[in-house]
Every structure is written in structure tokens, then in C-alpha cells.
Design a protein around this motif. Structure first.
Motif: not given
Length: 243
Positions: A23-26, A69-71, A200-204, A206-209
Motif C-alpha cells: 500500500r504505497p498510500d499508507y 470510505p476509509h473503512v 494508520d491512514a490510507l487514501d482517501p 488526507t494528510d490534513d484529516q
């Protein structure tokens, strides 16, 4: 721990390239905290949990948990390393599903980060930093790593599946399946004074979120002691750099 100690601990944290290949978006946002008071007010945590339960209800008025979306992104990530998300749910999804009947009440630190996790729909783990053996590392397991857990009150040693994404320190696995089950060894307790939190974050998302969720968590943590020290670091794929 001093501010320098917290910075050194975070500087040693890493995410293996094999995880970013998956997951490059991780992104992992790590927050190291010291100076937490062992007798902070429980009332604030209760208010946060009630607000989080209301936020979950509002978020799910228009659809199912798995459609958020994030789930949905995390369910795809679990499938990518061979886990079945309907059986082993990421921590945020598990909490969102429990919110309608009431979120768990555990201890002040756990309650605070669970509330933030639900409000922002972000998998978020908290661990006792003093119980760590070396810095945290996220990698894909080879199957020989040890995960010490408890079954029916007895200590049991398990091993992750080969290819499973796990957080580890020098003593073993601290969290299985990315953000599914944490090890009791590093669990937060009512006497915890230094802690590590992992968002932990993945798209969609955002960094701001992601920063917004971290900022809210920190705003609550700094109220839990007279001299709380906080350091944070973001780990991301090499193309984006590590902050």
C-alpha cells in the motif's frame, strides 16, 4: 522520559518497504507522550465516548460501516495480505460497529484514543511506551515472530501468518494484522505515564484529516498531566519522504 528520549524513540521507528509495496498510500503518524498523570479525571473520557457514539450514529445514517470510505480502504488492505476483513476487522471498523450499543469503557487513555478513532474513522492504537523493547517496526511477517496473548486467562504464544502485516519491537509482535489485535504486554493501564499512539491512514484519508485526528488526540492528552511532553513523527513511502 525527556523530550530527547521521545525523539530518539520515534527516530528508530520504521515501516518496511514490503509494506509500502503493498500500500504505497499508507501513512503512520506516531505520537510519543510522557508525563501522563496516573489519576486523571475519568469524566472527560466519558464525555468523549458519548460524543463519539453520537458521531458514529450520524456517520452511519446513510449506509453501512463497510461503505465508509476509509473503512473500505482498510478492508481492501486486509485482503491484500490475505486476511478476511469480515472475520478480522481493523480497529476503527470494530469500534464503529460497537458504537450503537455503546463503546467499551476500559481506562482513561484507552477511552480517549478510542473516542478519537471513532470520531475520525481512523485506526488508532495506544501502548505503554515503557514496556517497549526497542523501537516500533511495521513489517510483513515471515511466520517465526512471536505474539504473546491471553486465551481463557492463560498466556499463549501465537505466530503471525507469513506475509501478515505486523507491528513489532525487539521482544516480538506488538500488534497483529496491522491494526487488529494488540499484545497485552504493551497494553495501556491505569498507571501508564508514557505512551505511544499510532494512527494508520490510507487514501482517501488526507494528510490534513490525519493531522486533525492527531491534533485532537494531543489536545486531550496534554490535559492528563501537569507536565505532558509530546513528540510526533509521520512515516510514509520513500517517494514522499518520512517526516
Amino acid at each position: 522520559m525527556t523530550t530527547a528520549d521521545l525523539q530518539t524513540f520515534l527516530a528508530g521507528a520504521s515501516v518496511d518497504d514490503a509494506v509500502f509495496a503493498l500500500r504505497p498510500d499508507y501513512r503512520a503518524l506516531l505520537i510519543a507522550v510522557d508525563g501522563l498523570g496516573p489519576a486523571a479525571a475519568e469524566g472527560d473520557a466519558e464525555e468523549l465516548l458519548v460524543a463519539a457514539e453520537a458521531a458514529a450514529a450520524a456517520a452511519l445514517e446513510a449506509g453501512l460501516v463497510e461503505e465508509l470510505p476509509h473503512v473500505a480502504a482498510w478492508r481492501d488492505a486486509y485482503r491484500a495480505f490475505g486476511a478476511k476483513p469480515q472475520r478480522t476487522r481493523n480497529s476503527a471498523e470494530a469500534l464503529l460497529r460497537r458504537a450503537a450499543k455503546g463503546l467499551p469503557r476500559v481506562n482513561r487513555l484507552t477511552d480517549v484514543y478510542n473516542a478519537v478513532s471513532v470520531r475520525h474513522q481512523v485506526p488508532l492504537g495506544g501502548e505503554d511506551l515503557a514496556r517497549y523493547a526497542g523501537p516500533p517496526r511495521l513489517l510483513r511477517a515471515d511466520g517465526t515472530e512471536t505474539f504473546e496473548t491471553t486465551v481463557d486467562g492463560e498466556t499463549v504464544v501465537e505466530h503471525p501468518e507469513p506475509g501478515e502485516v505486523v507491528w513489532c519491537d525487539d521482544a516480538g509482535v506488538t500488534c497483529r494484522r496491522w491494526n487488529w489485535r494488540q499484545a497485552p504486554r504493551t497494553g495501556l493501564t491505569p498507571t501508564t505515564t508514557s505512551a505511544l499512539f499510532i494512527l494508520d491512514a490510507l487514501d482517501p484519508l488526507t494528510d490534513d484529516q490525519l493531522d486533525e485526528a492527531a491534533d485532537e488526540l494531543v489536545s486531550h492528552l496534554v490535559r492528563l498531566g501537569d507536565d505532558v511532553r509530546v513528540e510526533r513523527r509521520v512515516l510514509r513511502a520513500p517517494a514522499g519522504g518520512a517526516d
